[in-house]
Design a protein around this motif. Structure first.
Motif, PDB file in Angstrom:
ATOM      1  N   CYS A  86     -21.103  38.034  -4.629  1.00 18.85           N
ATOM      2  CA  CYS A  86     -20.479  37.808  -3.333  1.00 18.85           C
ATOM      3  C   CYS A  86     -21.533  37.329  -2.323  1.00 18.85           C
ATOM      4  N   ARG A 114      -7.325  41.697  -6.071  1.00 13.29           N
ATOM      5  CA  ARG A 114      -7.791  41.618  -7.448  1.00 13.29           C
ATOM      6  C   ARG A 114      -7.349  40.271  -8.018  1.00 13.29           C
ATOM      7  N   TYR A 138     -11.116  41.187 -11.817  1.00 19.61           N
ATOM      8  CA  TYR A 138     -12.152  41.679 -10.916  1.00 19.61           C
ATOM      9  C   TYR A 138     -11.611  41.677  -9.479  1.00 19.61           C
ATOM     10  N   ILE A 140     -11.991  40.807  -5.448  1.00 18.17           N
ATOM     11  CA  ILE A 140     -12.726  39.914  -4.556  1.00 18.17           C
ATOM     12  C   ILE A 140     -12.561  40.416  -3.128  1.00 18.17           C
ATOM     13  N   TYR A 167     -11.473  31.053 -11.790  1.00 25.30           N
ATOM     14  CA  TYR A 167     -10.225  31.715 -11.422  1.00 25.30           C
ATOM     15  C   TYR A 167      -9.103  31.162 -12.290  1.00 25.30           C
ATOM     16  N   ALA A 188     -15.671  30.426 -10.059  1.00 30.32           N
ATOM     17  CA  ALA A 188     -15.859  31.788  -9.550  1.00 30.32           C
ATOM     18  C   ALA A 188     -17.284  32.272  -9.747  1.00 30.32           C
ATOM     19  N   PRO A 202     -16.515  37.230  -7.402  1.00 36.31           N
ATOM     20  CA  PRO A 202     -15.856  38.490  -7.756  1.00 36.31           C
ATOM     21  C   PRO A 202     -16.861  39.625  -7.978  1.00 36.31           C
TER      22      PRO A 202
END
Length: 229
Positions: A86, A114, A138, A140, A167, A188, A202
């Motif tokens: 992140c 999620r 996962y 986010i 994703y 992602a 994520p």
């Protein structure tokens, strides 16, 4: 093996990460204040999520100048492992360890949810316990998670198989409907060409404890530990 988790002013996922590395896996873990520069004892450096320096200017823009970052760059150049989640992914792009940038989400809203992501390859240390094309879930939580890069950079990422996570739908389909933030190519998470640096939006550390009903992320950490050990 030993983990080091970087702590910036404003970090808020550093303890989440330590809960996995130290609490669940029972591995030596050192919290590294951003002004520390000696990280020679660490095998894996983790740059966690959160809001380093309050995300002033833009996410990661100030954190890239913290004293510890020069040490992390040298750590990476030596072939050791760097993992950014992140805000950590945002910092890695700001400092140039990974290509591209993370910009405002497509709808300009903060997203906390999620999502499903597809594992694009499992021949790297990060994903060795997953199957290729496996779909995992996962969480986010970001406002600037839309991956962006110029056309040449995107082409290079695809040609070099540097996209590690995309994703997707529950069936592994890649399309805009299941792209939560508008990331180009539904990206992602990516790695550098050598594969020792991973950045992803994520949060696998928030999906690593069966007690909270989601533990798809634990395999990432277990595979990493097995490979290094």
């Amino acid at each position: 093996m030993k983990f080091g988790i970087i702590v910036f002013p404003g970090s808020n996922c550093d303890r989440d990460m330590a809960t996995v590395t130290q609490g669940i896996l029972n591995l030596p873990t050192r919290m590294v204040w951003h002004q520390d520069t000696d990280i020679n004892d660490l095998d894996v450096v983790v740059i966690p999520g959160g809001f380093s320096y309050g995300d002033y200017l833009r996410c990661g823009a100030i954190a890239q100048f913290s004293p510890v970052m020069n040490s992390i760059i040298e750590h990476a150049k030596a072939g050791k492992y760097v993992f950014g989640v992140c805000n950590g992914f945002q910092i890695l792009t700001e400092v140039g360890l990974l290509p591209g940038a993370l910009i405002r989400n497509r709808d300009l809203h903060f997203i906390c949810d999620r999502v499903r992501v597809r594992v694009e390859r499992n021949d790297l240390i990060w994903t060795r316990k997953y199957s290729k094309q496996q779909v995992v879930t996962y969480p986010i939580a970001h406002g600037e998670g839309r991956y962006f890069a110029d056309e040449d950079t995107l082409k290079a990422l695809e040609e070099n198989n540097q996209v590690l996570f995309r994703y997707c739908s529950a069936r592994g389909e890649i399309n805009e409907e299941h792209n939560p933030n508008g990331s180009l190519n539904s990206i992602a998470g990516i790695v550098n060409q050598q594969g020792n640096i991973l950045g992803m939006m994520p949060h696998p550390e928030r999906a690593s404890d069966a007690a909270i009903g989601i533990n798809d992320g634990l395999a990432m950490f277990e595979g990493l530990v097995m490979a290094i050990a």
